[in-house]
Each structure stands twice: as C-alpha cells, then as structure tokens.
Design a protein around this motif. Sequence first.
Motif, mmCIF file in Angstrom:
data_model
loop_
_atom_site.group_PDB
_atom_site.id
_atom_site.type_symbol
_atom_site.label_atom_id
_atom_site.label_comp_id
_atom_site.label_asym_id
_atom_site.label_seq_id
_atom_site.Cartn_x
_atom_site.Cartn_y
_atom_site.Cartn_z
ATOM 1 N N HIS A 36 0.828 -1.212 0.142
ATOM 2 C CA HIS A 36 -0.290 0.105 0.260
ATOM 3 C C HIS A 36 0.530 1.208 -0.125
ATOM 4 O O HIS A 36 1.691 1.713 1.069
ATOM 5 N N SER A 38 0.967 4.981 0.353
ATOM 6 C CA SER A 38 0.201 6.375 0.717
ATOM 7 C C SER A 38 1.086 8.063 0.190
ATOM 8 O O SER A 38 2.289 8.075 0.050
ATOM 9 N N PHE A 48 -6.810 14.658 2.581
ATOM 10 C CA PHE A 48 -6.726 13.973 2.619
ATOM 11 C C PHE A 48 -5.540 13.250 2.462
ATOM 12 O O PHE A 48 -5.165 13.211 0.344
ATOM 13 N N PRO A 49 -4.543 12.328 2.783
ATOM 14 C CA PRO A 49 -4.034 11.598 2.391
ATOM 15 C C PRO A 49 -4.340 10.648 0.901
ATOM 16 O O PRO A 49 -5.595 9.841 0.787
ATOM 17 N N THR A 51 -3.917 6.782 -0.473
ATOM 18 C CA THR A 51 -3.802 5.623 -0.921
ATOM 19 C C THR A 51 -3.660 4.808 -1.590
ATOM 20 O O THR A 51 -5.206 3.773 -2.210
ATOM 21 N N CYS A 101 5.015 7.153 2.189
ATOM 22 C CA CYS A 101 4.888 5.950 2.691
ATOM 23 C C CYS A 101 4.283 4.527 2.173
ATOM 24 O O CYS A 101 3.293 4.462 1.561
ATOM 25 N N THR A 105 1.950 -5.700 4.851
ATOM 26 C CA THR A 105 1.569 -6.481 5.997
ATOM 27 C C THR A 105 0.493 -8.037 5.894
ATOM 28 O O THR A 105 0.133 -8.257 4.779
ATOM 29 N N LEU B 34 -7.464 -6.751 7.988
ATOM 30 C CA LEU B 34 -6.957 -5.345 8.612
ATOM 31 C C LEU B 34 -6.866 -4.718 7.030
ATOM 32 O O LEU B 34 -7.242 -4.717 6.365
ATOM 33 N N HIS B 36 -5.025 -0.529 5.910
ATOM 34 C CA HIS B 36 -4.099 0.461 5.958
ATOM 35 C C HIS B 36 -4.629 1.767 5.932
ATOM 36 O O HIS B 36 -5.503 2.382 5.279
ATOM 37 N N SER B 38 -4.206 5.263 6.395
ATOM 38 C CA SER B 38 -2.607 7.212 6.356
ATOM 39 C C SER B 38 -2.660 7.923 6.735
ATOM 40 O O SER B 38 -4.838 8.419 6.770
ATOM 41 N N THR B 51 1.391 5.499 7.451
ATOM 42 C CA THR B 51 0.359 4.028 6.942
ATOM 43 C C THR B 51 0.583 3.358 8.377
ATOM 44 O O THR B 51 1.695 2.637 8.590
ATOM 45 N N PRO B 53 -1.079 -0.164 9.535
ATOM 46 C CA PRO B 53 -2.538 -1.465 9.474
ATOM 47 C C PRO B 53 -3.160 -1.411 10.460
ATOM 48 O O PRO B 53 -2.628 -1.462 11.416
ATOM 49 N N ILE B 55 -6.961 -3.060 12.791
ATOM 50 C CA ILE B 55 -8.494 -2.954 12.377
ATOM 51 C C ILE B 55 -10.120 -2.260 12.894
ATOM 52 O O ILE B 55 -9.548 -1.257 13.372
ATOM 53 N N VAL B 100 -7.982 11.901 7.675
ATOM 54 C CA VAL B 100 -7.510 9.640 6.789
ATOM 55 C C VAL B 100 -8.101 9.231 5.751
ATOM 56 O O VAL B 100 -8.918 9.464 5.393
ATOM 57 N N CYS B 101 -6.917 8.461 4.903
ATOM 58 C CA CYS B 101 -7.306 7.810 4.396
ATOM 59 C C CYS B 101 -7.867 6.292 4.752
ATOM 60 O O CYS B 101 -6.241 5.553 5.281
ATOM 61 N N SER B 103 -7.805 1.710 3.538
ATOM 62 C CA SER B 103 -7.910 1.256 2.569
ATOM 63 C C SER B 103 -8.081 -0.213 2.973
ATOM 64 O O SER B 103 -7.222 -0.875 3.652
ATOM 65 N N ALA B 104 -8.328 -1.276 2.003
ATOM 66 C CA ALA B 104 -8.887 -2.151 2.452
ATOM 67 C C ALA B 104 -8.724 -3.183 1.214
ATOM 68 O O ALA B 104 -9.659 -2.511 -0.045
ATOM 69 N N THR B 105 -7.802 -3.840 0.697
ATOM 70 C CA THR B 105 -7.569 -4.852 -0.476
ATOM 71 C C THR B 105 -7.952 -6.631 -0.669
ATOM 72 O O THR B 105 -6.636 -6.637 0.222
ATOM 73 N N SER B 125 -10.513 -3.543 -3.475
ATOM 74 C CA SER B 125 -10.532 -2.918 -3.337
ATOM 75 C C SER B 125 -10.668 -1.163 -3.871
ATOM 76 O O SER B 125 -12.252 -1.070 -3.897
ATOM 77 N N PHE B 129 -12.541 8.189 2.412
ATOM 78 C CA PHE B 129 -11.515 9.273 2.787
ATOM 79 C C PHE B 129 -12.895 9.916 4.134
ATOM 80 O O PHE B 129 -13.495 10.003 3.822
ATOM 81 N N GLY B 130 -12.333 10.083 5.850
ATOM 82 C CA GLY B 130 -13.149 10.515 6.792
ATOM 83 C C GLY B 130 -11.928 11.394 7.197
ATOM 84 O O GLY B 130 -10.944 11.650 7.076
#
Lengths: 260, 260
Positions: A36, A38, A48-49, A51, A101, A105, B34, B36, B38, B51, B53, B55, B100-101, B103-105, B125, B129-130
């Motif tokens: 990933h 970023s 926002f960053p 990724t 970055c 993982t 998991l 990620h 950022s 970034t 990792p 939950i 933050v960003c 990401s889930a892939t 994927s 953003f939030g």
Amino acid sequence: MGRHSLEYPKEALNKVKRVYALEQIHSLVNSSPLVHVSLSPSSSSSPFPVTLPMIGQMGSFSRPSASLGDPLDLYLHGHISSRLFTSPSSTTSTTNSIPVCVSATHLDGLVLSLSAFNSSYNYRSVVLFGHAAPVTDELEKVYALKLLTDSVVPGRWDAARLPPTRAELQSTAVLRVKIASGSFKARDGETGDDRHDMENEEVRRRVWTGVVPVHQVFGSPVASSYNRVEETPAYIAEYAQEQTRENAEYAVNAIKAQKK
Amino acid sequence: MGRHSLEYPKEALNKVKRVYALEQIHSLVNSSPLVHVSLSPSSSSSPFPVTLPMIGQMGSFSRPSASLGDPLDLYLHGHISSRLFTSPSSTTSTTNSIPVCVSATHLDGLVLSLSAFNSSYNYRSVVLFGHAAPVTDELEKVYALKLLTDSVVPGRWDAARLPPTRAELQSTAVLRVKIASGSFKARDGETGDDRHDMENEEVRRRVWTGVVPVHQVFGSPVASSYNRVEETPAYIAEYAQEQTRENAEYAVNAIKAQKK
C-alpha cells in the motif's frame, strides 16, 4: 514469542545489525503480492492522504547482484493514468520526487486470549518512507518491469511474449523509491493474559484460548478460454504449491515461537 | 469480467445506486481482517504520510440496526501509544479530527496473459476518505470494541471474559471515522490480450495463459498452552471453515465472471 521490531538502519549502525534488519525488511516487502503506497494530499483542496495498492519489489539496477541484506531501492509500477503518476507534486517539485509511505502487511493468525483486550493478531509488517521518482532510463525501466513481473511468478518475464512493444513501455510507468527510513514490526507466539484472568478458574474453564493460523493460498491454476498449452508449466504450478506450503508453515510455526 | 468501480454516493444519487455502492464498499471493509490507515505528515519536520495496519469495521452507534447499505461510520482501535492516537493534529485541530485515508484490499488471483503488460491481479479494493476523532462516550466505546472483537471471530466478545476492566477501557483507544467519500475498485474474469498477440501462433502455442486463484485460509485452531476447554468451540471452528470456503469460492468464481 512476542512483539518484535527493527529499524531501518542508519549508516552509523554496525554491519551485522544492518544486514539482518535490511534482510528482514526487504524479504517481507518482496514476499508481499501487494503493497500500500500512501502520498500526502495532492492539492490544497483535499485534506486527505491517498493510498494505492500496488505491486512493489526491492531491487538495485546499478548492482543487480545485490542481496536482500544490502541497501536497495523499491520499484513500483502502474498505469500512467494512475493518481501516483499524475500527482502535481511529481511534476512541480524541484526534485521531481514524491514523499511516500509504503506498507506491507502479512496476517499470520488470530490470537484469542481470555480477555478480548489481550487478543491480537500474529502479523509481520513493514513500513518504508522514501522519495518516489519516475524511472526514465529505458534499461532501468525494463530491469524493473522484469523484477516486478517475476515477483508475481518467478520466470514469467522470460516465459511471456518478448520483447515489450514500444506502446507497452510507453503506457507503463515505473517509479523508483529511494528509501529514507523504515521499520519492521511483528507479533508471533501464542496467547497471553493478565494474572487476574489466569487465576480466574471460572473464566479458565469457560473461555477457549488459542490461535487460528491465517495464510494466503495460491490455488490450482485455471487455464484461460484461449490457452493452448496443454499442461500448466511447472514454474507456475510448483511456485503456487511452494508459496502456499511456505505460508502455511510460517503461520503454524509462528504460534510455537518461544518467548525471547 | 473486467474492471469495475463504484463511487461512494453523494446525497444527490438515487436510492438504488446508493444502497448498492454502499453495500459493496462496506461489505469489503468488514470482510477485511486488516485495513491500512494513512494520515498526513504529522509534523512539518517530516514530509512523509504515515500508514498503519489496523482493525476496522463499519457500524452505527446511533442506529445499531443499520444495514450495510446504509451510511455508516468506520471504527478503528489501537493502543493509546499508537501514532494515530498521539498525532499532534488530533489535539491541536479545532475540530479535534484527523483526515485519514483507509484502504482495504483483497487479492483474488494472478492473471497471467500472453504479454506481461496485459497481466494483472484479480482483486477488490476500497478506499475511504474521512475524519477520524477519538470516541469519548463510554457506551459508544464499548459498542465499537464489541463490533471490532466480533469482526475477528463473530461471538467472541460475549464468549471472552466480561465485563472489560477499567484499565482495559482506559488503555484502549477507539476512533470513529466520519466518511466523506470513497470508492470501490475491482478486477475479475480471465486473462485478456491484444489482437497482435492473439494472432501470433508461435506465442499462443508457447505461453500458458490463465489465472492462479489466491485466497486467505483460516486454518485449524491451535489451543494455547494454558487452554482448559477441551474442544474448539463451534463458533470458532465453523467460522474459520466457512470463511476459508467463502474466500476460495470467491477467488475461483471470479475467474469465470462474464464480460459485462
């Protein structure tokens, strides 16, 4: 067993430590099918960053024989329309490089302790910080594309149709990330609990504790509708089996890791 | 088959589209062990985003019965020493929130075409953003911790030792991310190649094309050295088996996806 961490070594560190930390960090990146990446907010209008999941591999164009314990660059590739390759900072910055970055993982197990708060994951994780810049030298680009293609299945570059066409090389961008720093973090071993829970007979009799190993499987290759090669080549089938076996072994062995 | 993408819908979008996109996006996040996370550079002295990792799970404390197709918040948790919870912007910002960003892939397959440049991954994927802010309300914190614990193994919160101790609640920080936007991207189907390669008999006879399905396995639970519950409880063993089966089915079925 327990939590481990390693820092990307600075010049000052002694040789032995340097090699070990680099080897651990670089190996984890290279065994990750995805990383990933970023980047900082690309414009002042967005806070926002961003990724992006990408394929990444450590390598050295200037010294292709470098080992995983040596200082290496990270190569990334993507379509030229990708956000990373059209980032304003990639063209307006004087150094023509983007601070990134990069995170890789591996989830290795669900660690279920008596208390939910002592529950955890077994995992291995690397974070690298560095400056990404487009690779413009054509030989370096081909070096990186072979490196990245062979990271998916070793030997695939030479097995696929060669050489790359002009259009292919033009539409595929490669980035080289010069690593500034980084670290490796991992957790292995079994569950752990606080004394007040360990001494609670009712809880001990009622709550199962242990680890569910987790690993990635590369399954049986499925030929395409237009494939004409009768048997799946050994370099693909064997690689899938071997990776699956290695991943499974790591996840199970990680549970047995002794406290250091 | 092919590439798919969905945008996190704005208010203006019609109901049907909204529900579908949200459901796809939220389901993928919730099925990811998991994510990620950022954040932008935490100080002017470092140019790099960071970034982590973590939950993460989508949920709604104000409306716990909300479905995956409804607007939801993202909950994240970590130790209070974590970088995310000590970020300067989390305390100095007037809104007390961090952009933050997330990401889930999921990697679903290695797609090996005649040309390395048409090779790809099957994957799903999500990027969200939030604004992340610490959860201070104790009831909401417990709601989120149950949500996150049950995301690892459904039912684990109630099966583990309860209630949480004061020390446990104090040392565990929970963040709520208010989602501003996001998107879903996926690739499924078999290989694809350009006409000049498809018409090249030599290449077609020599290069195997197809997909190696990739999926995550939850293996046989391994009891801890101090476990006293003889049999692995069904809620753990069955969950591990079911997840593994679902993951494997998805990866294989994704290869057969028809062009839309």
